[in-house]
Scaffold this active site. Structure first.
Site, PDB file in Angstrom:
ATOM      1  N   HIS A 271       0.826  -1.202   0.000  1.00 15.32           N
ATOM      2  CA  HIS A 271       0.000   0.000   0.000  1.00 15.32           C
ATOM      3  C   HIS A 271       0.863   1.256   0.000  1.00 15.32           C
ATOM      4  CE1 HIS A 271      -3.051   2.929   1.023  1.00 15.32           C
ATOM      5  NE2 HIS A 271      -3.928   2.035   0.660  1.00 15.32           N
TER       6      HIS A 271
ATOM      7  N   HIS B 187     -16.038   2.054  12.941  1.00 12.97           N
ATOM      8  CA  HIS B 187     -15.465   0.891  12.278  1.00 12.97           C
ATOM      9  C   HIS B 187     -15.460  -0.362  13.139  1.00 12.97           C
ATOM     10  CE1 HIS B 187     -13.242   4.108   9.861  1.00 12.97           C
ATOM     11  NE2 HIS B 187     -14.248   3.659   9.151  1.00 12.97           N
TER      12      HIS B 187
ATOM     13  N   ARG C 139     -22.676  17.399  11.358  1.00 10.26           N
ATOM     14  CA  ARG C 139     -21.840  16.495  10.563  1.00 10.26           C
ATOM     15  C   ARG C 139     -20.398  16.669  11.015  1.00 10.26           C
ATOM     16  NH1 ARG C 139     -19.376  12.609   9.050  1.00 10.26           N
ATOM     17  NH2 ARG C 139     -19.128  11.951   6.877  1.00 10.26           N
TER      18      ARG C 139
ATOM     19  N   CYS D 121     -25.472  18.477   3.545  1.00  8.11           N
ATOM     20  CA  CYS D 121     -24.489  17.394   3.456  1.00  8.11           C
ATOM     21  C   CYS D 121     -24.618  16.714   2.098  1.00  8.11           C
ATOM     22  CB  CYS D 121     -24.735  16.393   4.577  1.00  8.11           C
ATOM     23  SG  CYS D 121     -23.610  14.973   4.547  1.00  8.11           S
TER      24      CYS D 121
ATOM     25  N   TYR E 142     -16.603  12.333  -1.392  1.00 13.20           N
ATOM     26  CA  TYR E 142     -17.435  13.441  -1.850  1.00 13.20           C
ATOM     27  C   TYR E 142     -17.262  13.676  -3.353  1.00 13.20           C
ATOM     28  CZ  TYR E 142     -18.149  14.255   3.107  1.00 13.20           C
ATOM     29  OH  TYR E 142     -18.463  14.110   4.433  1.00 13.20           O
TER      30      TYR E 142
END
Length: 571
Positions: free
Chosen positions: A127, A151, A226, A273, A411
């Site tokens: 990675h 998570h 948010r 959002c 996004y």
């Protein structure tokens, strides 16, 4: 594993190794030939690329994009909380001292989680962001997952289980359990109990829709929340806003200097959002992200200094456009690596007098609350909420976009045919202006309407990005067969509405309302709304053509179904 905030394109992962790395414990090579090891090797091969994309998404923080379908298999998860199960484990017992020795690619990269020991060397080596992951090497994942509590879910553990190589010794596990990690969210502010919570850590919530349309200006306590990270604690005595970037400009301001050196400007602007109405996309096909309803949008009065004034004071005059294209923002909210939330907007929006970009220190006439960016946040009217960076600490004038994960790998919108095996985040532009939007706030889906009322009143909101004014909202109470034009409002009943905005500067939503006769003999009604802005942009009629793997830009016609209750005297 979950530390990386700036994931590269998910398509850059190379082919998986055909074999697991052999594990060396205390200088002795350990190779298992048991059926459990054979099963785990087969399991890794069968999952193919799915776990690769999943892990990459998990590393991206709370804006993570998890691979679709990770929950299609059930990996065995061992509970090592009791000594009996530890003794019967097919894995070797490993000391914390041995785990600590594995903190590099040369020595191996090991981490612990709930008593398990995991060798993630193979993943780190392949990675490009492996340097970030090394911050957790040789230690426990619990402190990092306390930050990214979202998570701590089954499919995340399934991915991690594929790297398991041992169990932590009983004595070391007891020591680890005795040291409780501090909760980074313990100092978060209190929230209004009416909010509908989507996640607690970080806190994300929306108001009930019926409350949303009760007031043209959304009270700060009910304005949607948010957050991507814990709310930072800011000491005003030491707070400084830094402006820097290309040569020729630099400025440092205290809050008091920001308030006194620059004229105060006030705008009414709606923030939305990117994931507003994502729950409707989930009904078509599951996406990854917070399951927002229709209320991840709110409207407020914002006051502060114009960004363009501050940039000019920092030395960035009209000629800055010759070398710069973007203005980047960095918040004071940080993850465990010290990486801050960041985003950027085009320079022309930032410096335009008609852009109305604010460095806001007031919301609805009061100091901005902690959840909304105290002491200073960027307000970029007409632009997606993700670029309105809260707890602003730094402004950077640059030739490049922000390198933040939320600018580069989240996004963004994609074709309905793009999946996690084919997505290339570099191929799509970052969302800035949002499309035309409207939704029904009352009645609610599934509501019961009395036949005796003869008419039904429908309420909602409508808004368009880029300063485009909403000029019409069409409402149908019979599933789209006939349409009524709603009455639009730029203020609350009994109050003087806000004046019509200049062209291209319609930053605030319109609330709307319509009353229509109940369809004769209808037992169930489908109510639909759709809005039109002054560029004659209209909403698409259905979700499937605009569905995308992140569930953003959900703006199809909004539909609710209600039932009609007959009068008891007629039954």
């Amino acid at each position: 594993m979950l530390l990386l905030r700036r994931c590269s394109s998910l398509t850059r992962f190379g082919p998986s190794s055909s074999q697991r790395l052999q594990v060396t414990l205390c200088g002795v090579r350990f190779c298992s030939s048991s059926s459990s090891e054979d099963h785990r090797s087969h399991q890794r091969a069968s999952t193919g690329s799915r776990w690769r994309y999943g892990v990459a998404g998990l590393l991206a923080g709370t804006g993570a994009v998890l691979a679709h379908g990770l929950n299609q298999h059930k990996a065995e998860q061992e509970d090592v909380s009791t000594q009996t199960k530890r003794d019967s484990s097919p894995f070797p017992i490993i000391s914390q001292e041995e785990v600590t020795k594995h903190r590099s690619l040369e020595d191996g990269v090991w981490v612990t989680y709930k008593g398990g020991v995991y060798d993630i060397t193979e993943f780190v080596a392949m990675h490009p962001g492996g340097a970030k992951i090394l911050l957790a090497a040789g230690g426990s994942l619990e402190p990092f997952w306390s930050l990214y509590a979202v998570h701590n879910q089954e499919h995340v553990l399934e991915i991690l289980s594929e790297y398991k190589v041992g169990v932590l010794s009983g004595d070391d596990l007891k020591k680890q359990q005795a040291v409780k990690s501090s909760d980074p969210y313990s100092s978060d502010p209190e929230r209004h109990p009416a909010l509908v919570i989507n996640s607690l850590k970080p806190f994300n919530a929306e108001p009930p829709p019926e409350i949303l349309s009760d007031s043209y200006i959304t009270p700060s306590a009910l304005f949607f929340k948010r957050n991507h990270l814990p709310v930072p604690q800011v000491d005003l005595a030491s707070y400084r806003l830094h402006v820097e970037g290309l040569p020729g400009g630099k400025l440092t301001l205290s809050l008091e200097e920001l308030k006194t050196r620059f004229p105060k400007h006030t705008i009414t602007a709606t923030l939305q959002c990117a994931g507003n109405r994502r729950s409707e996309m989930n009904k078509v096909k599951q996406v990854k992200g917070l399951n927002w309803g229709i209320a991840a949008i709110s409207n407020a009065k914002w006051s502060g200094a114009r960004l363009r004034d501050v940039l000019q004071a920092a030395g960035y005059g009209p000629d800055v456009a010759q070398s710069a294209r973007h203005v980047q923002f960095e918040g004071l909210d940080k993850d465990v690596t010290g990486t801050t939330y960041g985003a950027s907007i085009p320079l022309n929006k930032a410096v335009s007098e008609e852009g109305d970009v604010l460095l806001a220190y007031e919301m609805n006439g009061e100091d901005i609350p902690p959840d909304h960016g105290f002491p200073v946040r960027v307000v970029v009217p007409g632009v997606v909420g993700a670029r309105n960076v809260k707890w602003l600490g730094k402004i950077i004038v640059s030739a490049e976009e922000s390198s933040s994960h939320w600018q580069q790998n989240d996004y963004k919108g994609f074709s309905p045919g793009t999946d996690w095996d084919t997505v290339d985040f570099k191929s799509a532009p970052a969302i800035q202006e949002l499309p035309i939007q409207s939704a029904i706030t009352s009645p609610a889906d599934g509501a019961m309407i009395d036949r005796s009322e003869e008419t039904i009143t429908v309420k909602g909101y409508a808004w368009s990005g880029g300063g485009r004014e909403v000029v019409r909202v069409d409402v149908s109470v019979d599933g789209g067969k006939t349409w009524n034009v709603a009455r639009l409002s730029s203020g609350d009943k009994g109050q003087t509405p806000e004046p019509s905005p200049p062209p291209g500067r319609a930053w605030a939503w319109k609330l709307w309302e319509v009353s229509a006769p109940l369809p004769a003999e209808a037992q169930e009604m489908e109510i639909i709304c759709k809005a039109v802005d002054n560029s004659y942009n209209i909403q698409p009629d259905t979700i499937p053509p605009i569905w995308n793997l992140r569930g953003v830009l959900s703006n199809a016609w909004h539909r609710v179904k209600v039932k009609v209750r007959e009068d008891e005297s007629e039954e």
